[in-house]
Design a protein around this motif. Structure first.
Motif, PDB file in Angstrom:
ATOM      1  N   LEU A  19      62.440  82.781  55.676  1.00  0.00           N
ATOM      2  CA  LEU A  19      63.340  83.645  54.892  1.00  0.00           C
ATOM      3  C   LEU A  19      62.850  83.768  53.448  1.00  0.00           C
ATOM      4  CD1 LEU A  19      66.826  82.487  56.243  1.00  0.00           C
ATOM      5  CD2 LEU A  19      65.581  84.608  56.805  1.00  0.00           C
ATOM      6  N   LYS A  20      62.342  82.660  52.905  1.00  0.00           N
ATOM      7  CA  LYS A  20      61.825  82.717  51.528  1.00  0.00           C
ATOM      8  C   LYS A  20      60.605  83.642  51.464  1.00  0.00           C
ATOM      9  CE  LYS A  20      61.089  81.578  47.167  1.00  0.00           C
ATOM     10  NZ  LYS A  20      61.832  82.334  46.116  1.00  0.00           N
ATOM     11  N   THR A  21      59.752  83.578  52.488  1.00  0.00           N
ATOM     12  CA  THR A  21      58.592  84.468  52.524  1.00  0.00           C
ATOM     13  C   THR A  21      59.056  85.925  52.512  1.00  0.00           C
ATOM     14  OG1 THR A  21      57.433  82.835  53.910  1.00  0.00           O
ATOM     15  CG2 THR A  21      56.473  85.034  53.776  1.00  0.00           C
ATOM     16  N   ALA A  22      59.937  86.260  53.455  1.00  0.00           N
ATOM     17  CA  ALA A  22      60.403  87.646  53.559  1.00  0.00           C
ATOM     18  C   ALA A  22      61.137  88.068  52.286  1.00  0.00           C
ATOM     19  CB  ALA A  22      61.312  87.786  54.777  1.00  0.00           C
ATOM     20  N   HIS A  23      61.956  87.175  51.776  1.00  0.00           N
ATOM     21  CA  HIS A  23      62.697  87.472  50.553  1.00  0.00           C
ATOM     22  C   HIS A  23      61.761  87.841  49.410  1.00  0.00           C
ATOM     23  CE1 HIS A  23      64.495  86.375  46.668  1.00  0.00           C
ATOM     24  NE2 HIS A  23      65.650  86.757  47.189  1.00  0.00           N
ATOM     25  N   ASP A  24      60.738  87.049  49.220  1.00  0.00           N
ATOM     26  CA  ASP A  24      59.829  87.304  48.105  1.00  0.00           C
ATOM     27  C   ASP A  24      58.988  88.552  48.350  1.00  0.00           C
ATOM     28  OD1 ASP A  24      60.930  85.076  47.001  1.00  0.00           O
ATOM     29  OD2 ASP A  24      59.030  84.034  46.614  1.00  0.00           O
ATOM     30  N   LEU A  25      58.578  88.761  49.598  1.00  0.00           N
ATOM     31  CA  LEU A  25      57.797  89.972  49.910  1.00  0.00           C
ATOM     32  C   LEU A  25      58.592  91.232  49.562  1.00  0.00           C
ATOM     33  CD1 LEU A  25      56.226  89.044  53.385  1.00  0.00           C
ATOM     34  CD2 LEU A  25      55.008  89.266  51.196  1.00  0.00           C
ATOM     35  N   LEU A  26      59.903  91.139  49.704  1.00  0.00           N
ATOM     36  CA  LEU A  26      60.744  92.329  49.493  1.00  0.00           C
ATOM     37  C   LEU A  26      61.371  92.388  48.099  1.00  0.00           C
ATOM     38  CD1 LEU A  26      62.504  92.495  52.983  1.00  0.00           C
ATOM     39  CD2 LEU A  26      60.523  93.798  52.156  1.00  0.00           C
TER      40      LEU A  26
END
Lengths: 491, 491
Positions: A19-26
């Motif tokens: 979730l942190k990965t996706a959050h930061d990517l977006l």
């Protein structure tokens, strides 16, 4: 949704790291990715991974974190630091939603009535010395063979026999087993070499529950970008179709094509063979450096058993209780634990919700007991036997004149029974190597891991600072998002 | 004895470092030196240096170490290890002559009746966190400017304000000052960067007294090889007469010619100018790398005040008491301490002989209070004012219903008043460097120290492992004897 998806980045796993990965990517201002270019695949029907705040099972109105529960390393914990800076008290109120549950633990032994006189017997002093001895024993030379925590401890007691009292030797031999409730494995298995850890500060209990962090990250990810019940069965990095480098298949028939993959499944899932149930097929197979690193480390099974009572018959002012094992029982090997062991077979560590919620207690309260493998595996699959095992042990805690009552509710974790988790987190057996897997999976070392750099890894098992912890998983997700953003920029 | 002596090795100073050097030169099977080739010059009328076991002043039959008193780093302490292996109980009985006086200390504050509830308030947990914060603060980068222990502590309390209780902030701000009773200087001076130390094990009190070690070393050195009352005033390494490289002169007119010199005088004496009383004239002068290293470190003044009482009005079961300072008084700078400060101006650390000797107590017992500079300097020169200062502080310790009685005897150390010692041991002021002097004097680094390698240094200030301690001084003497034996062999 179609059964074929084309995106730029696939994140496998919707735990903190994913979730942190996706959050930061977006959400990172430097990112060029739109939400349609990122997808998170989650095998289970829920997100959060090994964060699981149970707000519904309690009959007392408590919420329980059945997975991660503390902010560890609080002097350098990024998750805590952000929570303080956010100052968003509707999401998380740092002052009210945390509690330092680290008052000196009360210690009980099977053969002794009431708590041990830890201060008078100087048991903590001896235990500190034992831990330092273990540290120094292995620091002496890099080539010293590893010993189990049990075996290296015995060397201390032999060497310092003349300077210790009989009580100190009798009790401290067993007190060191408290590490079983950190690693989730028994002391005959724990690597002595890597048993003693230094921490960046106290542990701060998250009273409200770590669900707040999942919610916080989720706010930055559109709902349709997380696909639950999508277990990945194949990662093919030889793909030539749809203009993407990688093809991913899920067990429910979804095909996804992408250029970047961030694999955040637990180490225990990476360790499965492709032929195992829930194993992932890699095309081409994982290289030998990665498979060998995966064989150099184990996975523990720290579990929780929570008993709720309609009255508080133990001391509500103590944060923690430690119950020593009866060492005459010996350790029942994993493969033989086919029936309930006798009480006191394993040491138990207990946190006291009566103390945690002391300003706002309902009529009763609860005790949360931590368990180690193989007891965790047994009790998670035989929940109705938990009280039989623990009742004689918890009876030690009864205040004078108070009668132990039967629980009104029993809640247990189920990590060992969950095919997508299979335990708690990385654990170091004797002769394991804590750094090899991190070197292979962190993406920070040239020539390591998968040489196709578009295949990334994140999770508690891929990072050194915060290994095994929420803030480690969080930092690993941040690391991978930053890498992809930077890599897309430069290509 | 003639006023001209010719030997191979002169050892300057008959403390642990000097005696260990001479002992090994004369007893190591690899040494070719006969006793006529070694001489030890001691400025004082007694040997032992900063080991001083007082067996005569007590009215209770106790012996007191007015200097070094503990085995520190007991998991790696060579002196203790030898004492265990020697198993010579007439000299030292490890089981009976030692005591781990490290039961959790009782803590008293000026504004509070009775001991503080350290466990309930979790003061030790906060203090541990503060210490870890300080460590991490300076680890962040090597170029971070040093701060005093006082100033760096304040940063912690500002940063973690919201996670600490008012009591924790109030008391822990002062608890950290316990380091004053380790370094012998006040917290506004202590280097924050080097304040937090890691120890190899518990501290073990030497109940019998460290005199045993002096006796043990002395047994290996013929009496006539130690000249007391021989203060060195000049070391001339340009000597061409008597076939020796070095000429040494003492203040009482003795000339000694030799090829090797081991200088074990305290750092405080090395720091004197040649023109100062008791300063040593170096011909040629000490090189700038050595004089500059001597300016990069200070000398502390840890002192002891022992009160003997004919009755025990405090708790005989506690090992230690800590009395916090009244922080509203502030710190009286050294140069202004011309009269007795008001009680509670400085924190006090007290060891309880009633507990140490609990199996064998005379009618009364004693309390030994540790003091820091500038209080040490004042009380060592105004011994008769000590009770006036400490009485209101010690009154905190009185058990309910017990009346504080006046002491029947007052014994103090006199290190600051001794011109051959001038304090206790090396201490790191803010911006000091702990390693520079060791690099210059340990003889272990090429191109450092005095380039004439036949001039050697030993003592607590010349070694890293065991710096400031008996076992460090001991190891430094062992190091220099080994070097000389090896060097003589190879020339």
């Amino acid at each position: 949704m179609s059964s074929v998806l084309t995106v730029e980045v696939v994140v496998i796993g919707a735990g903190v790291a994913g979730l942190k990965t996706a959050h930061d990517l977006l959400n990172d201002p430097k990112s060029k990715l739109s939400s349609s270019q990122v997808i998170v695949l989650e095998a289970q029907d829920r997100i959060g991974g090994r964060i699981k705040t149970d707000c519904t099972s309690s009959k007392l109105g408590y919420s329980y974190d059945l997975g991660a529960a503390w902010f560890h390393d609080t002097l350098s914990n990024e998750v805590l630091k952000e929570a303080i800076e956010d100052n968003d008290i509707s999401l998380f109120n740092v002052e009210e939603d945390t509690y330092y549950d680290d008052k000196d633990a009360q210690l009980y032994a099977p053969e002794h009535e009431g708590p041990l006189d830890v201060v008078g017997l100087k048991l903590n002093r001896v235990n500190e010395d034992l831990e330092k001895f273990i540290e120094l024993y292995f620091v002496e030379s890099l080539s010293i063979p590893d010993l189990s925590l049990q075996d290296v401890s015995e060397r201390f007691f032999i060497q310092y026999d003349r300077l210790l009292t009989e009580d100190q030797k009798f009790y401290c031999r067993r007190i060191i087993r408290h590490y079983e409730l950190w690693y989730g494995i028994t002391w005959d298995k724990i690597s002595g070499k890597y048993s003693i850890m230094d921490h960046n500060g106290r542990n701060l209990l998250n009273k409200k529950g770590y669900q707040f962090l999942i919610e916080k990250l989720q706010r930055g990810i559109p709902n349709d970008r997380i696909l639950t019940n999508h277990a990945v069965k194949k990662i093919d990095r030889t793909n030539k179709v749809n203009g993407k480098k990688v093809a991913i298949e899920t067990t429910n028939g979804q095909s996804i094509y992408c250029n970047y993959v961030v694999v955040t499944v637990p180490q225990s899932i990476l360790q499965l063979k492709e032929s195992d149930a829930h194993g992932i097929q890699w095309v081409p197979p994982l290289p030998p450096n990665v498979t060998s690193a995966l064989e150099s480390i184990h996975f523990g099974a720290l579990g929780k058993v929570i008993f709720e009572f309609d009255n508080v018959w133990w001391d509500p002012n103590e944060d923690r209780f430690d119950i020593l094992a009866d060492e005459t029982i010996g350790i029942v090997p994993f493969e033989h634990l086919k029936s309930l062991p006798v009480p006191f077979s394993y040491p138990a560590f207990i946190i006291n919700f009566a103390s945690i919620h002391k300003d706002n207690n309902p009529k009763g309260s609860s005790l949360c007991i931590f368990t180690q493998s193989p007891l965790t595996d047994y009790l998670e699959s035989h929940k109705n036997e938990a009280w039989t095992y623990f009742k004689p042990m918890l009876a030690k805690l009864a205040r004078s004149g108070q009668k132990v009552s039967d629980p009104i509710n029993v809640i247990t974790s189920d990590w060992t029974q969950n095919p997508y988790v299979r335990g708690s987190y990385s654990a170091l057996y004797t002769n394991d190597d804590p750094s090899e897997l991190i070197i292979q999976l962190s993406g920070e070392f040239d020539g390591c891991g998968i040489l196709d750099k578009n295949i990334r890894f994140a999770g508690e098992h891929t990072i050194s600072d915060g290994a095994g912890c929420v803030h480690g998983a969080f930092a690993s997700g941040k690391r991978e998002a930053a890498w992809i953003i930077e890599n897309i920029h430069s290509t």
